[in-house]
Design an enzyme around this catalytic site. Structure first.
Site, short mmCIF file in Angstrom:
data_model
loop_
_atom_site.label_atom_id
_atom_site.label_comp_id
_atom_site.label_asym_id
_atom_site.label_seq_id
_atom_site.Cartn_x
_atom_site.Cartn_y
_atom_site.Cartn_z
N TYR A 33 0.55 -1.31 0.28
CA TYR A 33 0.06 0.31 -0.01
C TYR A 33 0.94 1.14 -0.02
O TYR A 33 2.03 1.03 0.43
CB TYR A 33 -0.80 -0.29 1.09
CG TYR A 33 -0.57 0.41 2.83
CD1 TYR A 33 0.52 -0.84 3.52
CD2 TYR A 33 -0.59 2.04 3.30
CE1 TYR A 33 1.38 0.14 4.11
CE2 TYR A 33 -0.29 2.05 4.18
CZ TYR A 33 0.89 0.90 5.26
OH TYR A 33 1.39 1.40 6.34
N ARG A 52 8.41 4.48 -4.35
CA ARG A 52 8.13 3.42 -3.60
C ARG A 52 7.77 2.17 -3.49
O ARG A 52 7.66 0.78 -3.10
CB ARG A 52 7.97 4.28 -2.33
CG ARG A 52 8.20 3.11 -0.71
CD ARG A 52 8.46 3.48 0.55
NE ARG A 52 7.40 4.70 0.41
CZ ARG A 52 6.98 4.92 1.84
NH1 ARG A 52 7.73 5.64 2.82
NH2 ARG A 52 5.25 5.21 1.99
N ARG A 100 -7.41 -20.49 -2.10
CA ARG A 100 -6.22 -20.72 -1.19
C ARG A 100 -4.95 -21.48 -1.54
O ARG A 100 -5.33 -22.65 -1.00
CB ARG A 100 -7.00 -20.00 0.37
CG ARG A 100 -5.95 -20.26 1.54
CD ARG A 100 -6.67 -20.27 2.99
NE ARG A 100 -5.54 -19.55 3.71
CZ ARG A 100 -4.47 -20.85 4.29
NH1 ARG A 100 -4.38 -21.78 4.01
NH2 ARG A 100 -4.01 -19.69 5.37
N LYS A 148 6.39 -1.50 2.02
CA LYS A 148 5.44 -0.99 2.53
C LYS A 148 3.96 -2.15 2.69
O LYS A 148 3.15 -1.74 1.70
CB LYS A 148 4.99 0.34 1.60
CG LYS A 148 3.77 1.09 3.15
CD LYS A 148 4.25 2.53 2.91
CE LYS A 148 2.70 3.26 3.00
NZ LYS A 148 3.91 3.14 4.82
N GLU A 181 11.26 2.70 15.15
CA GLU A 181 10.55 3.49 13.69
C GLU A 181 8.77 4.24 14.96
O GLU A 181 8.71 3.70 16.49
CB GLU A 181 9.40 3.71 12.37
CG GLU A 181 10.20 2.48 11.48
CD GLU A 181 8.90 2.11 10.87
OE1 GLU A 181 9.03 3.43 9.99
OE2 GLU A 181 9.61 1.04 10.83
N LEU A 206 10.92 1.20 7.65
CA LEU A 206 10.84 1.93 6.01
C LEU A 206 11.27 3.20 5.62
O LEU A 206 11.38 4.12 6.10
CB LEU A 206 9.15 2.33 6.15
CG LEU A 206 8.22 2.27 5.35
CD1 LEU A 206 7.98 1.60 3.83
CD2 LEU A 206 6.71 3.64 5.10
N1 PDD Z 1 2.65 5.78 7.15
N2 PDD Z 1 7.23 3.87 9.05
C1 PDD Z 1 6.38 3.80 9.59
C2 PDD Z 1 6.16 2.02 9.57
C3 PDD Z 1 4.86 4.14 8.47
O1 PDD Z 1 3.96 3.13 8.01
C4 PDD Z 1 5.30 5.08 7.65
C5 PDD Z 1 4.18 5.84 6.75
C6 PDD Z 1 5.71 6.00 7.64
C7 PDD Z 1 6.58 7.39 7.43
O2 PDD Z 1 6.85 6.98 5.75
P1 PDD Z 1 6.33 8.01 5.05
O3 PDD Z 1 6.51 9.31 5.58
O4 PDD Z 1 6.15 7.45 3.45
O5 PDD Z 1 4.47 8.72 4.86
C8 PDD Z 1 7.45 5.30 8.66
C9 PDD Z 1 1.34 5.02 6.83
C10 PDD Z 1 1.26 7.07 6.89
C11 PDD Z 1 0.42 4.79 7.05
O6 PDD Z 1 0.34 3.76 7.09
O7 PDD Z 1 -0.68 5.01 6.80
#
Ligand code: PDD
Length: 286
Positions: A33, A52, A100, A148, A181, A206
């Site tokens: 996603y 990405r 599945r 992601k 994170e 990430l």
């Molecule tokens: N999440 N680290 C993690 C684990 C994240 O899920 C996210 C973003 C980030 C920041 O990445 P970016 O700057 O590219 O948004 C870091 C999104 C916003 C979400 O899951 O809703």
């Protein structure tokens, strides 16, 4: 009012949108996603989000479902149809629906592509004004956090644990107290010398797009941007802590585990970086 969403080539009211129960996203979390922020009706950092996306898909053996330019057209159509001035566009690509079975399905299985918008009031959010509180949670995720993936159960549990403590975000950390994170954000500390510190990129985090944009802005302005790991104790002692993500942009952290950071108010560095990031990202937005 019902939103208009996008599912596999069709725009339709959210209540009419349907996905197979055999979708591998549903069954195996076999999908990727992205979330892009919208400010002033424009997509921020969207090219980088789509790059990405392509990289994450490649890492799990999937192609882009369509060229990036076509995805942008759909994102913009959703923004227009749903009158999004401030909000996010979510997109998800899965390996499609098949009976599945763990290995990849037959090569002609159609990928699933879903997109929807969420309205948000970023400008007047309490987080923007007053900062956020965080709670520490053990990071129990897998070893490919650079992808992601839609497999977000560890983050769901981390953010729920934080929410139950009255916090808006989790600080995930290893058994020896090293910060990885935020639950859905990149985390930074500001040192007494005004340096920004965040973890270097690796499979353990990430590669945040907001982090990447902020790094560029810091490099242009001569703000020291240091990539090294730090501990929860260091964060607790730091003059400022902040998180970045699509939608939170740069958001000050004012409390960790009930202990105040700095003066318990958003600090000057986080406030300034938020302004700079938003100015530049909106200017460059599409
Ligand atoms: N999440 N680290 C993690 C684990 C994240 O899920 C996210 C973003 C980030 C920041 O990445 P970016 O700057 O590219 O948004 C870091 C999104 C916003 C979400 O899951 O809703």
């Amino acid at each position: 009012m019902s939103r208009t969403v996008y599912v596999n080539g069709v725009f339709l009211p959210e209540h009419d949108a349907k996905i197979s129960i055999f979708d591998r996203g549903f069954i195996f979390a076999d999908g990727i996603y992205e979330v892009s922020a919208v400010m002033a009706g424009k997509l921020l950092d969207n090219d980088a989000h789509l790059k990405r996306l392509e990289r994450s898909l490649g890492e799990i053996g999937m192609p882009m479902p369509m060229p990036a330019e076509e995805i942008v057209k759909i994102q913009k159509e959703l923004i227009a149809r749903n009158d999004i001035v401030e909000g996010t566009v979510y997109l998800q690509v899965t390996r499609g629906a098949a009976d599945r079975d763990f290995p990849f399905p037959p090569a002609d299985t159609m990928q699933t592509l879903v997109m929807f918008t969420q309205k948000r009031d970023f400008t007047n959010s309490p987080a923007a004004r007053a900062g956020i509180r965080m709670a520490t949670v053990r990071d129990i995720r897998w070893e490919r956090r650079d992808i992601k993936s839609v497999a977000l159960l560890a983050q769901v549990l981390a953010k729920q644990a934080a929410a139950e403590k009255g916090c808006q975000e989790a600080i995930m950390h290893t058994a020896d107290g090293v910060v990885t994170e935020g639950g859905s954000s990149t985390i930074f500390i500001v040192t007494a010398n005004g340096e920004l510190v965040t973890r270097p990129l690796s499979n353990e985090v990430l590669p945040g797009i907001t982090r990447q944009s902020l790094k560029l802005l810091c490099d242009e302005r001569g703000v020291p941007f240091i990539e090294r790991a730090f501990t929860v104790d260091e964060a607790l002692a730091a003059p400022e802590v902040f998180v970045t993500s699509a939608g939170s942009f740069v958001t000050a952290v004012v409390e960790i585990d009930g202990k105040r950071i700095g003066g318990g108010q958003p600090g000057p560095v986080a406030r300034r970086l938020r302004e700079i990031y938003l100015d530049e990202a909106v200017k460059a937005g599409v």
